[in-house]
Design a protein around this motif. Structure first.
Motif, PDB file in Angstrom:
ATOM      1  N   GLY A 132      21.253  23.092   9.888  1.00 44.43           N
ATOM      2  CA  GLY A 132      19.967  23.184  10.578  1.00 44.43           C
ATOM      3  C   GLY A 132      19.511  21.787  10.978  1.00 44.43           C
ATOM      4  O   GLY A 132      20.135  20.791  10.597  1.00 44.43           O
ATOM      5  N   ASP A 189      14.473  23.059   9.633  1.00 44.37           N
ATOM      6  CA  ASP A 189      15.573  23.985   9.336  1.00 44.37           C
ATOM      7  C   ASP A 189      16.622  23.334   8.440  1.00 44.37           C
ATOM      8  O   ASP A 189      17.308  24.008   7.677  1.00 44.37           O
ATOM      9  CB  ASP A 189      16.243  24.456  10.634  1.00 44.37           C
ATOM     10  N   SER A 232      17.829  24.638   4.959  1.00 45.68           N
ATOM     11  CA  SER A 232      19.244  24.964   4.732  1.00 45.68           C
ATOM     12  C   SER A 232      19.691  24.495   3.345  1.00 45.68           C
ATOM     13  O   SER A 232      20.575  25.086   2.733  1.00 45.68           O
ATOM     14  CB  SER A 232      20.119  24.343   5.822  1.00 45.68           C
ATOM     15  N   ILE A 243      20.402  27.818  10.676  1.00 43.28           N
ATOM     16  CA  ILE A 243      18.983  28.178  10.789  1.00 43.28           C
ATOM     17  C   ILE A 243      18.488  27.506  12.054  1.00 43.28           C
ATOM     18  O   ILE A 243      18.648  26.290  12.231  1.00 43.28           O
ATOM     19  CB  ILE A 243      18.186  27.719   9.562  1.00 43.28           C
ATOM     20  N   THR A 294      15.154  27.857  13.847  1.00 43.62           N
ATOM     21  CA  THR A 294      13.804  28.380  14.070  1.00 43.62           C
ATOM     22  C   THR A 294      12.905  27.368  14.774  1.00 43.62           C
ATOM     23  O   THR A 294      11.765  27.682  15.088  1.00 43.62           O
ATOM     24  CB  THR A 294      13.133  28.731  12.719  1.00 43.62           C
ATOM     25  N   CYS A 297      17.232  33.160  13.444  1.00 43.58           N
ATOM     26  CA  CYS A 297      16.360  32.605  14.494  1.00 43.58           C
ATOM     27  C   CYS A 297      15.209  33.575  14.758  1.00 43.58           C
ATOM     28  O   CYS A 297      15.222  34.699  14.255  1.00 43.58           O
ATOM     29  CB  CYS A 297      17.160  32.389  15.780  1.00 43.58           C
TER      30      CYS A 297
END
Ligand code: M6R
Length: 608
Positions: free
Chosen positions: A471, A475, A479, A519, A521, A547
């Motif tokens: 990430g 993120d 992670s 990840i 996001t 996501c």
């Protein structure tokens, strides 16, 4: 690390000890044992293995009957798990159970040998304590405990019985936690309240070097010098149900489902007029303005919550934050000043390295703030300020709800600090706080939404030998937690990596079919993360992407997509955590592992 219990009352002591130890197995479970006064003599039953092995053994070999005794469940520190190394350990007239570590046990052993006490059976530090107590025992238990404690270095909580003091249990602690619970005509000792909550909610916290004497169903407290002490009786604000599985197959799954309530209970009392208000915890607006530097210090999952805290505090409050692993911080001679704030995060409030870090910070004059889940724990009591997280008891070794509430507190502090420093205005602070308030519902929806897909994807993970969690930005912080959660209960080797750093070495690990969980996001970083995902997919990785529901990520990047609700990206960690927890949980379940009690681990790491 280990769990200790003791009982004096009218019930069958063995039944009580076994029942209490069941609730403490999360602290260690490689052997178990009890010692009970039976017809005026001390009867011991112990074995390597779990508590169930002890009960099986007692079923075939007979169980001791009596009304006073002590018990233990072990996480081995000195000597392998074996029958002989199991507690209780005895000297000639003294039998003890011990939680903690005696640092100078080798010197003490030599001292005993030099004094013609060489009757050692085990490899444990505990047996040395039993022999030392015995050496000093002249018929006066308090004097012998005092003399022994004078010699011991380390952290320990002890339950002690003397063969010539029938129906009486002594307890003492130094660093390691111990409570004394008072029921009607019965009294208990335990490493933690859940052990005895079935019998009573009323308990005393035993302080450093205080001695408890349990006799005739009641307790008396005294100092090491025999001075009688009055102590405050506390009442646990949760009941047996909240420490039970409540229909879930594992505590971990139950605790994942408890997260919405835990967050709500933690943040609600700290919000006033739509704004965070931590004044009840001793945090003033002036102090929030004044800190030069913030250190967040913790271990494991709690440290990962601190990583998220760093990103958010730096971004919003424009204050520099360093996150340290407590075991490193305590020895790295950190540049601490009186203008610094040291935040110690700990679920248990008893983690040895975190406690040592706190003491160091205090010694150097920094302000200290504890973010702790267990009421009255050492870290909570020793810090200048404390924000309790209200997650309730967390039993599974793998931390889930405690992490979630730690995150929620990181946000509260960041929002309030940013506002206090004038870095965000009132409306922005209100809007952010309102989003935090909506999180319990979002977390609840997410759990239900991603449960099936996580269960399914976990079937693709079970045969992996190794995997990566990647990430960027928040993120990446997340992670680390995803990776820890997965490895600690699935036993699959896993590493977390900053996605942009892969091509500097780690990408060479990618082989055909190797799972990479990404990840993604953070919208501002999405494109860059997706390129990194494509890079590993092009090299054969099986990619699983967490996501938001709107992110445009195609099959060219993701083999599996786990969609979660789209909210303010700063708060996404609280949502993205859920699929990470469920992936770890179901992978462990599918591999047939003991989810709540993973091998080699203990819930509370009270030794260095
Ligand atoms: O009680 P603490 O929060 O201080 O414990 C810190 C770590 O030992 C703990 O978070 C550990 O990493 C968990 N097993 C992770 O699930």
């Amino acid at each position: 690390m280990c769990g200790i219990v003791g009982y004096v009352g009218y019930r069958d002591c063995t039944d009580v000890l076994v029942s209490a130890l069941t609730k403490l197995e999360y602290r260690g479970y490689d052997s178990a044992g009890i010692a009970v006064f039976e017809n005026g003599k001390i009867a011991v039953a112990k074995t390597q293995g779990r508590l169930s092995d002890l009960t099986n053994k007692m079923e075939t070999e007979g169980k001791p009957h009596g009304h006073a005794g002590i018990g233990h469940t072990r996480w081995a520190t000195h000597g392998e798990p074996s029958d002989i190394n199991s507690h209780p350990h005895s000297g000639r007239r003294v039998t003890i159970v011990h939680n903690g570590i005696i640092e100078n046990y080798k010197q003490l052993k030599q001292f005993l040998i030099d004094n013609e006490r060489d009757e050692f059976l085990s490899d444990t530090d505990t047996e040395v304590v039993a022999q030392l107590l015995d050496f000093y025992y002249d018929g006066n238990p308090i004097r012998c405990i005092r003399k022994t404690l004078h010699e011991l270095r380390g952290s320990f909580a002890l339950g002690i019985i003397f063969s010539d003091r029938p129906e009486t249990v002594y307890a003492v602690r130094c660093e390691s936690p111990l409570i004394v619970a008072q029921g009607q005509g019965e009294v208990f000792i335990a490493s933690d309240v859940p052990a005895v909550i079935k019998y009573t909610k009323d308990y005393y916290l035993l302080e450093q070097e205080e001695i408890a004497v349990l006799k005739n169903g009641a307790v008396q407290f005294c100092s090491l010098h025999g001075r009688m002490l009055e102590k405050e009786l506390l009442t646990a604000d949760w009941d047996e149900d909240s420490a039970e599985k409540g229909g879930y197959p594992h505590y971990m799954l139950k605790e994942i489902h408890e997260q919405p309530t835990a967050v709500k209970t933690t943040i609600t009392p700290r919000i006033e007029d739509g704004l965070p208000n931590l004044s009840e915890c001793g945090i003033t607006v002036d102090s929030l303005r004044s800190f030069r530097h913030i250190f967040i210090v913790a271990c494991g999952t709690a440290m990962h919550a601190g990583m998220v805290g760093k990103y958010v505090m730096e971004k919003l409050a424009r204050v520099s934050v360093t996150v340290d692993i407590a075991s490193e911080f305590r020895y790295r001679d950190p540049l601490l000043t009186e203008n610094d704030l040291v935040i110690i995060i700990s679920q248990s409030g008893e983690t040895a390295d975190s406690k040592a870090a706190l003491n160091l910070a205090k010694k150097r004059g920094a302000k200290t703030l504890a973010v702790v889940n267990v009421k009255g724990s050492s870290i909570a009591r020793e810090a200048d300020m404390v924000v309790y997280t209200h997650a309730g008891p967390e039993i599974a070794v793998a931390s889930t709800k405690a992490y979630m509430v730690q995150l929620s507190v990181m946000y509260l502090i960041a929002f309030e600090m940013a506002f206090a420093k004038g870095k965000i205005d009132k409306e922005t602070c209100r809007a952010l706080t309102a989003e935090l308030v909506s999180m319990p519902q979002v977390i609840d929806d997410t759990i239900h939404h991603v449960l099936d897909i996580c269960q399914y994807i976990s079937t693709r993970l079970i045969s992996a030998e190794s995997l990566l969690y990647i990430g960027r930005g928040l993120d990446y912080a997340l992670s680390m937690e995803g990776s820890l959660k997965l490895k600690e209960i699935s036993y699959i080797h896993s590493e977390s990596y900053a996605a942009g750093e892969l091509k500097h070495g780690t990408i060479s690990l990618i082989t055909d079919g190797m799972p990479v969980i990404a990840i993604a996001t953070q919208n501002t970083l999405l494109e860059k993360t997706v390129s990194n995902i494509r890079e590993v997919k092009a090299r054969g990785a099986m990619t699983i992407v967490i996501c938001d529901e709107k992110a445009e990520i195609g099959v060219d990047a993701a083999d599996y997509l786990i969609r979660i609700p789209k909210i303010n990206e700063m708060l996404m960690p609280m949502v993205a955590t859920v699929p990470m927890q469920l992936l770890a949980y179901y992978t462990s379940v599918n591999k047939g592992n003991d989810v709540d009690k993973p091998r080699n681990l203990a819930k509370s790491v009270t030794v260095e």
